[in-house]
Scaffold this motif. Structure first.
Motif, short mmCIF file in Angstrom:
data_model
loop_
_atom_site.label_atom_id
_atom_site.label_comp_id
_atom_site.label_asym_id
_atom_site.label_seq_id
_atom_site.Cartn_x
_atom_site.Cartn_y
_atom_site.Cartn_z
N LEU A 88 26.58 39.56 31.47
CA LEU A 88 27.58 39.73 30.41
C LEU A 88 28.59 38.58 30.42
CD1 LEU A 88 28.29 43.57 30.63
CD2 LEU A 88 27.20 42.37 28.72
N LEU A 89 28.91 38.08 31.62
CA LEU A 89 29.90 37.00 31.72
C LEU A 89 29.29 35.62 31.53
CD1 LEU A 89 32.01 38.28 34.77
CD2 LEU A 89 32.58 38.42 32.34
N ASP A 90 28.00 35.49 31.77
CA ASP A 90 27.34 34.18 31.64
C ASP A 90 25.97 34.37 31.00
OD1 ASP A 90 26.27 31.66 31.80
OD2 ASP A 90 26.56 31.43 33.97
N ARG A 91 25.90 34.21 29.68
CA ARG A 91 24.67 34.48 28.96
C ARG A 91 23.55 33.49 29.29
NH1 ARG A 91 24.95 38.28 25.17
NH2 ARG A 91 23.08 37.49 24.11
N ARG A 130 24.81 47.18 28.11
CA ARG A 130 25.40 47.69 26.87
C ARG A 130 26.43 48.77 27.15
NH1 ARG A 130 20.08 46.87 24.86
NH2 ARG A 130 19.45 49.03 25.28
N SER A 131 26.16 49.62 28.13
CA SER A 131 27.12 50.67 28.49
C SER A 131 28.40 50.06 29.05
CB SER A 131 26.48 51.59 29.53
OG SER A 131 27.41 52.54 30.00
N ILE A 132 28.26 49.04 29.91
CA ILE A 132 29.43 48.39 30.49
C ILE A 132 30.22 47.66 29.39
CG2 ILE A 132 30.22 46.58 32.08
CD1 ILE A 132 27.85 47.34 33.88
N ALA A 133 29.50 46.99 28.47
CA ALA A 133 30.17 46.26 27.39
C ALA A 133 30.97 47.20 26.50
CB ALA A 133 29.14 45.50 26.56
N LEU A 193 33.58 49.31 33.38
CA LEU A 193 33.06 49.93 34.60
C LEU A 193 33.73 51.27 34.83
CD1 LEU A 193 32.94 46.93 37.10
CD2 LEU A 193 30.99 48.22 36.23
N LEU A 194 32.93 52.22 35.30
CA LEU A 194 33.51 53.51 35.67
C LEU A 194 34.33 53.36 36.95
CD1 LEU A 194 30.45 55.88 35.05
CD2 LEU A 194 32.46 55.56 33.59
N PRO A 195 35.48 53.99 37.04
CA PRO A 195 36.31 53.86 38.23
C PRO A 195 35.71 54.64 39.41
CG PRO A 195 37.28 55.45 36.72
CD PRO A 195 36.10 54.85 36.00
N PRO A 233 30.44 41.22 25.31
CA PRO A 233 31.55 42.15 25.56
C PRO A 233 32.83 41.67 24.89
CG PRO A 233 31.19 40.77 27.48
CD PRO A 233 30.09 40.44 26.50
N THR A 234 33.73 42.59 24.67
CA THR A 234 35.03 42.22 24.12
C THR A 234 35.80 41.40 25.15
OG1 THR A 234 36.13 44.19 24.97
CG2 THR A 234 35.08 44.36 22.79
N ALA A 235 36.82 40.71 24.70
CA ALA A 235 37.65 39.90 25.61
C ALA A 235 38.29 40.79 26.68
CB ALA A 235 38.71 39.15 24.82
N GLU A 236 38.67 42.00 26.27
CA GLU A 236 39.31 42.91 27.21
C GLU A 236 38.34 43.33 28.31
OE1 GLU A 236 41.60 47.27 27.22
OE2 GLU A 236 40.75 46.46 25.37
N VAL A 237 37.10 43.68 27.92
CA VAL A 237 36.10 44.07 28.92
C VAL A 237 35.74 42.89 29.80
CG1 VAL A 237 33.71 44.82 29.24
CG2 VAL A 237 35.15 45.97 27.56
N SER A 238 35.57 41.71 29.20
CA SER A 238 35.24 40.53 29.99
C SER A 238 36.29 40.27 31.06
CB SER A 238 35.11 39.30 29.08
OG SER A 238 34.00 39.42 28.23
N GLN A 239 37.56 40.39 30.68
CA GLN A 239 38.63 40.16 31.63
C GLN A 239 38.59 41.16 32.78
OE1 GLN A 239 40.60 37.53 31.64
NE2 GLN A 239 41.48 38.24 33.59
#
Length: 439
Positions: free
Chosen positions: A86-89, A49-52, A56-58, A103-109
């Motif tokens: 997150l990428l493969d439910r 949930r935090s990553i979504a 990711l933290l740099p 996750p949003t499309a931006e986060v997924s990418q």
């Protein structure tokens, strides 16, 4: 200086580490099983949930090695697991799917390519892993994970110097970890545990400190007959069956969580002296046992002794009839792989016909242990019996009567028992049918 290269890799090209010290298991886990363990025990849904929400933290890359034709992540398994799910439910265990957001499309990418430090092997990676998991900022390992990790390197090197250099621990700390692992492994690998108990003992968050503190005491190890040779191999110097029974008792008191999720019954130093006294009682009650052999050997020896008793009685013209063994008990064989049942069966085979009350009491014990084993196997063991509270035999009998169809049995339970040899034989023959119906 660390010898590594920085690469970019897709999450599905990276494998989770089956040697992750978080898993206190000897068997090699599949990727699916690793995911299940991490999701159930390591708060992966919270991390996901935090990553979504934030990405990711740099600054912190995964650490991987090449092993068995794959790139195995040896540091960052929780992050990698969360990203994979997150990428493969479809990878999310069915009972936890609602806990993972989309996750949003931006986060997924942003998650489709990960930056990885690729090191030559595990030995090269260990100094970095040790620093991360012994300082703040990374989820810390518990005592079980720490000693399991040390044990793996001991199995690999068989040298205190090499393990010490690799992990950055003193040789004294390495030796202590190896001994503590052996004592924990002794308890976890007993054949007595049911599937439900094994699951509780394999919990990543199992609190092992009280158990390790107690069983590591020199007076406790002396009472158990547990020693270590020069290669840190565990040796049992007393009756093996009694030692195993005593270790099982210690596990149930200090290590095994209760079925309702509560902590083990004993977890303070105040309980240690009374438990040491209980261990001594277990061994004192075994003065008439047949040597420090495994149960099958004990049964065989017991049968030989009984045969000898029969021969001696016949040759003496009946003078030693009290030593003659009851024919039914002499030939009793139990196929259940349960130490408690075998111990009672071994004792009852020693009873002579002129001791019907003793035979009745042992028959009760045999029925009780068989009932407990069969009910526990089906997940039907009454809570008060599991927790060691309440009238066990009443609960067991009532549970068997209520569930006899599911248990695959079809026989009655009689309350009235007259303690004489004829009645004992009649009950024993009924009990033979009970035992034969058990797998």
């Amino acid at each position: 200086m660390y010898d590594f290269e920085v690469i970019d890799a897709a999450p599905d090209h990276l494998a989770l580490d089956h040697e992750n010290p978080r898993f206190f298991l000897r068997e090699k886990l599949s990727q699916t099983q690793i995911i299940e363990q991490l999701v159930v025990f390591e708060d992966i849904a919270v991390l996901a949930r935090s990553i979504a929400e934030n990405g990711l933290l740099p600054g912190e890359r995964l650490i991987a090695i090449r092993e068995g034709g794959a790139m195995v992540v040896v540091e960052g398994n929780r992050r990698l697991c969360a990203i994979k799910l997150l990428l493969d439910r479809t990878l999310i265990p069915a009972t936890h799917r609602n806990s993972f957001p989309a996750p949003t499309a931006e986060v997924s990418q942003s998650l489709r390519t990960l930056s990885v430090d690729l090191l030559p092997d595990r030995v090269a990676a260990e100094p970095v892993i040790t620093r991360r998991h012994t300082t703040f900022g990374v989820k810390q390992w518990g005592v079980l994970q720490k000693i399991r990790r040390t044990q793996r390197y001991w199995e690999k090197f068989k040298s205190l110097d090499l393990v010490s250099d690799t992990l950055g621990f003193s040789k004294a700390d390495v030796a202590r970890d190896i001994r503590e692992f052996a004592l924990v492994d002794l308890g976890l690998t007993l054949p007595r545990w049911t599937k439900a108990e094994k699951a509780r003992l394999n919990d990543i968050h199992l609190s092992a400190n009280p158990y390790i503190r107690f069983i590591s005491r020199q007076d406790v190890r002396d009472a158990l007959g547990v020693a270590f040779n020069a290669d840190f191999k565990l040796e049992l110097t007393k009756n093996r069956e009694r030692t195993k029974r005593a270790v099982e008792h210690i596990v149930r008191q200090f290590l095994l969580p209760l079925a309702d999720g509560g902590p083990p019954p004993k977890n303070t130093r105040a309980n240690e002296m009374e438990e040491l006294a209980e261990i001594n009682r277990i061994f004192e009650s075994s003065e008439n046992d047949v040597g420090a052999k495994d149960q099958d050997q004990a049964d065989e020896k017991s049968g030989e002794d009984q045969d000898a008793g029969q021969d001696n009685a016949e040759s003496s013209g009946g003078k030693d009839r009290d030593a003659v063994r009851d024919p039914f008990f002499k030939t009793l064989r139990v196929t259940i792989s349960d130490p408690a049942v075998h111990v009672v069966a071994s004792e009852i085979k020693k009873v002579t016909p002129n001791r019907p009350l003793t035979a009745c009491l042992l028959l009760r014990g045999l029925v009780e242990t068989v009932f407990a084993f069969r009910l526990d196997e089906k997940g039907l063991l009454p809570p008060n019996v599991k927790n060691g509270r309440g009238p066990a035999i009443n609960s067991l009998v009532n549970s068997v009567i209520a569930n006899y169809n599911e248990l695959g049995l079809s026989w009655g339970v009689h309350a009235a028992v007259v303690p004489n040899s004829t009645e004992v034989k009649r009950i024993a023959n009924h009990l033979r049918v009970v035992l034969q119906k058990l797998p």
